[in-house]
Scaffold this motif. Structure first.
Motif, short mmCIF file in Angstrom:
data_model
loop_
_atom_site.label_atom_id
_atom_site.label_comp_id
_atom_site.label_asym_id
_atom_site.label_seq_id
_atom_site.Cartn_x
_atom_site.Cartn_y
_atom_site.Cartn_z
N SER A 199 0.83 -1.20 0.00
CA SER A 199 0.00 0.00 0.00
C SER A 199 0.87 1.26 0.00
CB SER A 199 -0.92 0.01 1.23
OG SER A 199 -1.60 1.25 1.30
N LEU A 207 -3.09 -3.90 0.76
CA LEU A 207 -3.48 -4.05 -0.64
C LEU A 207 -3.44 -5.52 -1.02
CD1 LEU A 207 -4.23 -2.06 -2.85
CD2 LEU A 207 -1.82 -1.82 -3.36
N LEU A 222 -7.78 -2.00 -2.03
CA LEU A 222 -7.22 -1.44 -0.81
C LEU A 222 -8.21 -1.67 0.33
CD1 LEU A 222 -4.86 0.52 0.25
CD2 LEU A 222 -6.70 2.21 0.28
#
Length: 174
Positions: A20, A40, A45
């Motif tokens: 992420s 992620l 997400l």
């Protein structure tokens, strides 16, 4: 004749993304005890954690964007799936009040609960604040935006989870 919606993708995570790019900022910066963050997986997400209103009550994630990216746009469209909590977005520019960076924040309107769909963050309803305190007369200029964020700060204790696939920057056209 209906107005056309003109959008460009601001954020979209792809299937192969594993890390992420979002930074976590929880209320611990103010003595709070909430925790949360993002991960992620397969292009989605996941923003999740637990908020505790004693001492703060918020969890947020932030992502830097190139200045000028939002020039000419009026709102963000967020392709998401969430629980029953209220989620907001923050936008930041280099605008400051008393030396502190101003955050422009508003709830994501029409955000779907329990199913995938699009929520909307309208720039014309953003409220300016510094560390939760209102900043009167501050004006958000989309062309100056350098950061976008997601925040859960709804006065509730407990777990939260929001899934995000994409954020589009949009405006109404002729």
């Amino acid at each position: 004749m209906a107005e056309e919606e003109l959008c460009k993708t601001l954020v979209e995570h792809s299937e192969g993304d594993e890390q992420s790019p979002w930074r976590t900022v929880n209320d611990g910066v103010m003595g709070g005890q909430s925790n949360g963050g993002s991960e992620l997986t397969k292009g989605v997400l996941r923003f999740a954690g637990v908020t505790k209103t004693d001492g703060g009550g918020f969890s947020s994630i932030r992502l830097d964007i190139p200045r000028g990216t939002l020039a000419g746009t009026e709102y963000l469209k967020v392709h998401m799936k969430k629980d029953s909590r209220v989620y907001s977005m923050t936008l930041r520019t280099n605008a400051r009040s008393s030396g502190q960076q101003i955050a422009f924040r508003a709830p994501i309107e029409a955000s779907p609960e329990g199913t995938w769909g699009d929520g909307v963050l309208r720039f014309d309803i953003l409220e300016a604040s510094v560390r939760g305190r209102p900043v009167p007369n501050a004006v958000f200029d989309p062309s100056e935006a350098i950061e976008v964020g997601l925040i859960v700060y709804d006065g509730e204790d407990g777990p939260f989870e929001m899934l995000l696939k994409r954020i589009d920057a949009c405006r109404k056209g002729a």
